[in-house]
Design an enzyme around this catalytic site. Structure first.
Site, mmCIF file in Angstrom:
data_model
loop_
_atom_site.group_PDB
_atom_site.id
_atom_site.type_symbol
_atom_site.label_atom_id
_atom_site.label_comp_id
_atom_site.label_asym_id
_atom_site.label_seq_id
_atom_site.Cartn_x
_atom_site.Cartn_y
_atom_site.Cartn_z
ATOM 1 N N ARG A 102 -1.412 -2.871 -2.077
ATOM 2 C CA ARG A 102 -0.981 -1.467 -2.181
ATOM 3 C C ARG A 102 0.526 -1.450 -1.965
ATOM 4 O O ARG A 102 1.006 -1.848 -0.898
ATOM 5 C CB ARG A 102 -1.683 -0.605 -1.136
ATOM 6 C CG ARG A 102 -1.026 0.750 -0.960
ATOM 7 C CD ARG A 102 -1.848 1.719 -0.158
ATOM 8 N NE ARG A 102 -2.989 2.174 -0.935
ATOM 9 C CZ ARG A 102 -3.712 3.252 -0.622
ATOM 10 N NH1 ARG A 102 -3.429 3.964 0.439
ATOM 11 N NH2 ARG A 102 -4.736 3.609 -1.370
ATOM 12 N N HIS A 129 -3.829 4.110 -9.745
ATOM 13 C CA HIS A 129 -4.805 3.888 -8.659
ATOM 14 C C HIS A 129 -6.167 3.563 -9.297
ATOM 15 O O HIS A 129 -7.103 4.346 -9.215
ATOM 16 C CB HIS A 129 -4.875 5.147 -7.787
ATOM 17 C CG HIS A 129 -5.456 4.931 -6.429
ATOM 18 N ND1 HIS A 129 -5.925 3.703 -5.986
ATOM 19 C CD2 HIS A 129 -5.657 5.803 -5.391
ATOM 20 C CE1 HIS A 129 -6.374 3.834 -4.748
ATOM 21 N NE2 HIS A 129 -6.225 5.089 -4.366
ATOM 22 N N GLN A 132 -9.587 3.681 -7.243
ATOM 23 C CA GLN A 132 -10.031 5.043 -6.959
ATOM 24 C C GLN A 132 -10.731 5.630 -8.180
ATOM 25 O O GLN A 132 -11.793 6.253 -8.070
ATOM 26 C CB GLN A 132 -8.824 5.909 -6.580
ATOM 27 C CG GLN A 132 -9.166 7.367 -6.345
ATOM 28 C CD GLN A 132 -9.993 7.579 -5.082
ATOM 29 O OE1 GLN A 132 -9.613 7.143 -4.018
ATOM 30 N NE2 GLN A 132 -11.134 8.252 -5.211
ATOM 31 N N ASP A 219 -4.788 16.402 -6.591
ATOM 32 C CA ASP A 219 -4.243 15.443 -5.636
ATOM 33 C C ASP A 219 -3.014 16.087 -4.996
ATOM 34 O O ASP A 219 -2.537 17.136 -5.468
ATOM 35 C CB ASP A 219 -3.900 14.130 -6.358
ATOM 36 C CG ASP A 219 -3.500 13.008 -5.402
ATOM 37 O OD1 ASP A 219 -3.809 13.086 -4.198
ATOM 38 O OD2 ASP A 219 -2.859 12.040 -5.866
ATOM 39 N N CYS A 260 -9.273 12.535 -4.314
ATOM 40 C CA CYS A 260 -9.257 11.147 -3.829
ATOM 41 C C CYS A 260 -9.073 11.067 -2.322
ATOM 42 O O CYS A 260 -9.426 10.056 -1.724
ATOM 43 C CB CYS A 260 -8.167 10.351 -4.554
ATOM 44 S SG CYS A 260 -6.490 10.925 -4.195
ATOM 45 N N ARG A 288 -15.946 4.313 -3.259
ATOM 46 C CA ARG A 288 -14.874 3.308 -3.221
ATOM 47 C C ARG A 288 -15.468 1.956 -2.821
ATOM 48 O O ARG A 288 -15.132 0.921 -3.389
ATOM 49 C CB ARG A 288 -13.793 3.704 -2.191
ATOM 50 C CG ARG A 288 -12.994 4.949 -2.531
ATOM 51 C CD ARG A 288 -12.125 4.767 -3.746
ATOM 52 N NE ARG A 288 -11.185 3.660 -3.590
ATOM 53 C CZ ARG A 288 -10.019 3.708 -2.944
ATOM 54 N NH1 ARG A 288 -9.620 4.846 -2.395
ATOM 55 N NH2 ARG A 288 -9.215 2.663 -2.869
#
Ligand code: CP
Ligand code: NVA
Length: 302
Positions: A102, A129, A132, A219, A260, A288
């Site tokens: 990440r 991402h 996700q 988001d 998310c 996830r």
């Protein structure tokens, strides 16, 4: 598949196989059927940004698959003191069986894959991402029974989530509409990809984007690394780019809401809409674990 760097370089067939495997691993997990498919293997997890879900789901997933995961924070690694990613990649490849990273720049993830000799998994960059969104697609399919022909809508910043949702949605046969304020559009590379699909639209008006939607995503207005822009962004997004009851009146009945996480209630989503859809949102968070186990098995099983 050698790596998971971005959904742009993942085929529809590969996405579909990952989702099927994720469903199978979830079933086995729920029924106490052990699946130690990565017995004795080690995943390194490099974190240059914070995380709750990604860290815990990868670490737990690796354990359930019979392996172990190492949490490698930027603060402790020599990367934090300037050791080049190219050298880090070659060193870690000698110890580990896979790396999840990440970080900020997508180019760092690409460099790890270029210089390393083991599978690399993107656990979020400023650009995308993918882990996700695999969990998101899995969740929609679980609730709706299929993906093909559904309409996905994304409201908010054209960020890493928007980029991956657009690509993942279109590659799985969904129509995708996005509403972003001017100046906050998704990445150009993603828009070039998406504009080849008839089912894609980029709007300024959230109500228009939400019309006939089967699932609505949002988001945060300011992502990790954009803390300095938070006040300015609030002025641009506030009062318009929010998932609320009024927006849902434009959607199809039974429309899902996904986030998310972490969520900022009262900003990109109202508390009442969040709570009304909490089961779907926490299924998404749970998935996830299952989706990433599918990624690790696909990339790492010997
Ligand atoms: N959604 C997500 O990636 O959460 P974390 O930042 O907690 O890992
Ligand atoms: N867009 C958010 C997603 C967090 C999981 C960020 O990058 O901070």
């Amino acid at each position: 598949m050698k790596h998971l760097l971005s959904l742009l370089d993942t085929t529809p067939q590969e996405i579909s196989e990952l989702l099927n495997l994720a469903d199978q691993l979830k079933y086995e997990n729920k029924h106490g059927i052990a699946h130690k498919r990565l017995n004795g293997q080690t995943l390194g997890m490099i974190f240059q940004k914070s995380s709750t879900r990604t860290r815990v789901s990868f670490e737990t997933g690796m354990y359930q698959l019979g392996g172990q995961a190492l949490f490698l924070s930027n603060r402790d690694l020599q990367i934090g003191r300037g050791e080049p990613i190219e050298d880090t990649a070659r060193v870690l490849s000698r110890y580990l069986d896979g790396i999840m990273i990440r970080t900020f720049a997508q180019s760092e993830v690409e460099a790890l894959a270029k210089y390393g000799t083991i599978p690399i998994i993107n656990g979020l960059t400023d650009f995308c991402h993918p882990c996700q969104v695999l969990a998101d697609l899995m969740t929609i399919r679980e609730h709706k029974g299929h993906l093909d022909g559904l309409k996905m809508c994304y409201i908010g910043d054209g960020n890493n989530m928007a980029n991956s949702l657009i690509v993942g949605g279109l590659k799985t046969g969904m129509r995708v509409s996005v509403a972003c304020p001017e100046g906050y559009d998704p990445d150009k590379q993603v828009l070039d990809f998406a504009n080849a699909y008839q089912g894609f639209s980029l709007e300024r008006d959230p109500m228009q984007a939400a019309a006939g939607a089967d699932v609505i995503f949002t988001d945060v207005w300011a992502s990790m690394g954009q803390e300095d822009e938070a006040a300015e962004r609030r002025k641009v997004f506030e009062g318009v780019y929010q998932v609320n009851k009024k927006l849902l009146t434009a959607a199809n009945s039974g429309c899902m809401v996904q986030h998310c996480l972490p969520a900022h209630r009262g900003e990109e989503i109202t508390a009442d809409v969040f709570e009304a859809h909490a089961d779907e949102i926490f299924d998404e968070a749970e998935n996830r674990l299952h989706a990433q186990k599918a990624v690790m098995v696909t990339l790492m099983e010997k």
